[in-house]
Motif scaffolding. Sequence first.
Motif, short mmCIF file in Angstrom:
data_model
loop_
_atom_site.label_atom_id
_atom_site.label_comp_id
_atom_site.label_asym_id
_atom_site.label_seq_id
_atom_site.Cartn_x
_atom_site.Cartn_y
_atom_site.Cartn_z
N ARG A 91 -7.40 2.58 9.93
CA ARG A 91 -8.57 1.74 9.66
C ARG A 91 -8.51 0.46 10.52
O ARG A 91 -9.52 0.03 11.05
CB ARG A 91 -8.64 1.37 8.18
CG ARG A 91 -9.83 0.52 7.83
CD ARG A 91 -9.85 0.22 6.33
NE ARG A 91 -11.02 -0.53 5.98
CZ ARG A 91 -11.09 -1.85 5.94
NH1 ARG A 91 -10.03 -2.57 6.24
NH2 ARG A 91 -12.20 -2.46 5.60
N THR A 134 0.83 -1.20 0.00
CA THR A 134 0.00 0.00 0.00
C THR A 134 0.87 1.25 0.00
O THR A 134 2.01 1.23 0.48
CB THR A 134 -0.93 0.02 1.22
OG1 THR A 134 -1.73 1.19 1.15
CG2 THR A 134 -0.16 0.00 2.52
N ARG A 135 0.31 2.31 -0.53
CA ARG A 135 1.00 3.60 -0.48
C ARG A 135 0.44 4.47 0.65
O ARG A 135 0.92 5.56 0.87
CB ARG A 135 0.83 4.33 -1.82
CG ARG A 135 1.70 3.73 -2.90
CD ARG A 135 1.53 4.47 -4.20
NE ARG A 135 0.87 3.52 -5.10
CZ ARG A 135 0.08 3.82 -6.09
NH1 ARG A 135 -0.21 5.06 -6.35
NH2 ARG A 135 -0.47 2.90 -6.83
N ARG A 136 -0.59 3.97 1.33
CA ARG A 136 -1.24 4.74 2.39
C ARG A 136 -1.22 3.94 3.69
O ARG A 136 -2.26 3.64 4.27
CB ARG A 136 -2.66 5.07 1.97
CG ARG A 136 -2.70 5.88 0.68
CD ARG A 136 -4.09 6.21 0.26
NE ARG A 136 -4.68 7.12 1.24
CZ ARG A 136 -5.95 7.48 1.22
NH1 ARG A 136 -6.74 7.02 0.30
NH2 ARG A 136 -6.42 8.29 2.14
N LEU A 137 -0.04 3.63 4.17
CA LEU A 137 0.12 2.80 5.36
C LEU A 137 -0.56 3.42 6.58
O LEU A 137 -1.22 2.73 7.35
CB LEU A 137 1.60 2.54 5.65
CG LEU A 137 1.89 1.62 6.83
CD1 LEU A 137 1.27 0.25 6.59
CD2 LEU A 137 3.38 1.51 7.07
N GLY A 138 -0.42 4.73 6.74
CA GLY A 138 -1.03 5.40 7.90
C GLY A 138 -2.54 5.24 7.93
O GLY A 138 -3.12 4.96 8.98
N MET A 139 -3.17 5.40 6.79
CA MET A 139 -4.63 5.24 6.72
C MET A 139 -5.04 3.79 6.97
O MET A 139 -6.07 3.54 7.59
CB MET A 139 -5.17 5.73 5.38
CG MET A 139 -5.14 7.23 5.21
SD MET A 139 -6.02 8.12 6.52
CE MET A 139 -7.71 7.73 6.12
N HIS A 140 -4.25 2.85 6.49
CA HIS A 140 -4.56 1.45 6.73
C HIS A 140 -4.41 1.10 8.21
O HIS A 140 -5.23 0.35 8.76
CB HIS A 140 -3.67 0.53 5.87
CG HIS A 140 -4.11 0.46 4.46
ND1 HIS A 140 -5.15 -0.32 4.04
CD2 HIS A 140 -3.66 1.09 3.35
CE1 HIS A 140 -5.32 -0.18 2.74
NE2 HIS A 140 -4.43 0.67 2.30
#
Length: 152
Positions: A83, A74-80
Motif C-alpha cells: 500500500r 500490524t500483522r499484515r506488513l507485506g500489504m502495508h
Amino acid sequence: MLNKFLQLKESPKIMAALCAMLAVFFFSLNDAFIKFLSGDYALHQIVLVRSGIGLIVLLVIFIPLHGTFSILKTRRLGMHLFRGLAVVFANLTFFVGLVELPLAEATAIFFVSPLLITVFSIIFLKEQVGIHRWVSVFLGLLGVLVILRPGT
C-alpha cells in the motif's frame, strides 16, 4: 479563546466541518507548493520531503494522542508495504500531472477519482452500489467535464 475551542470540540459536526476545510486548504497548499517547487527540485525529492513531513505529523501529533507506538503494529506488513508503494506511485504520477498541466486542470482531472473508486469497490470489494450513489458520481463527473470544457 480556549472556552470557544472547547465548545467546538463538543460539537462533532462543526469540528468535522472545520477539519474538512482545513484538509482542503492544506491539500490545495500542497499542490501549489509542488507546482512551485517542481522547477527547481526533482520530483522524487519533493515526494521524499512531503512524506517526511507526514511522518513527523504522525509521530508528533497522532502517536501522543494514542499514548504509545502500539498503534503502528500490524500483522499484515507485506500489504502495508505494498500500500505504501502504491501511495508513492500515486503521488509521483499526480505530481507529474501537476508539473505538466495547469494547476486547475490537474485538480479537475483528479476529481474523476470517485468514479474510479466506485467501480473498483464493485470489482475488488464486491460492494453494492445503489442508484443514488451512481447518480451522485455521474453528477460529479459532469461537474468535472464542465470545469475542463472539453472541445474548447
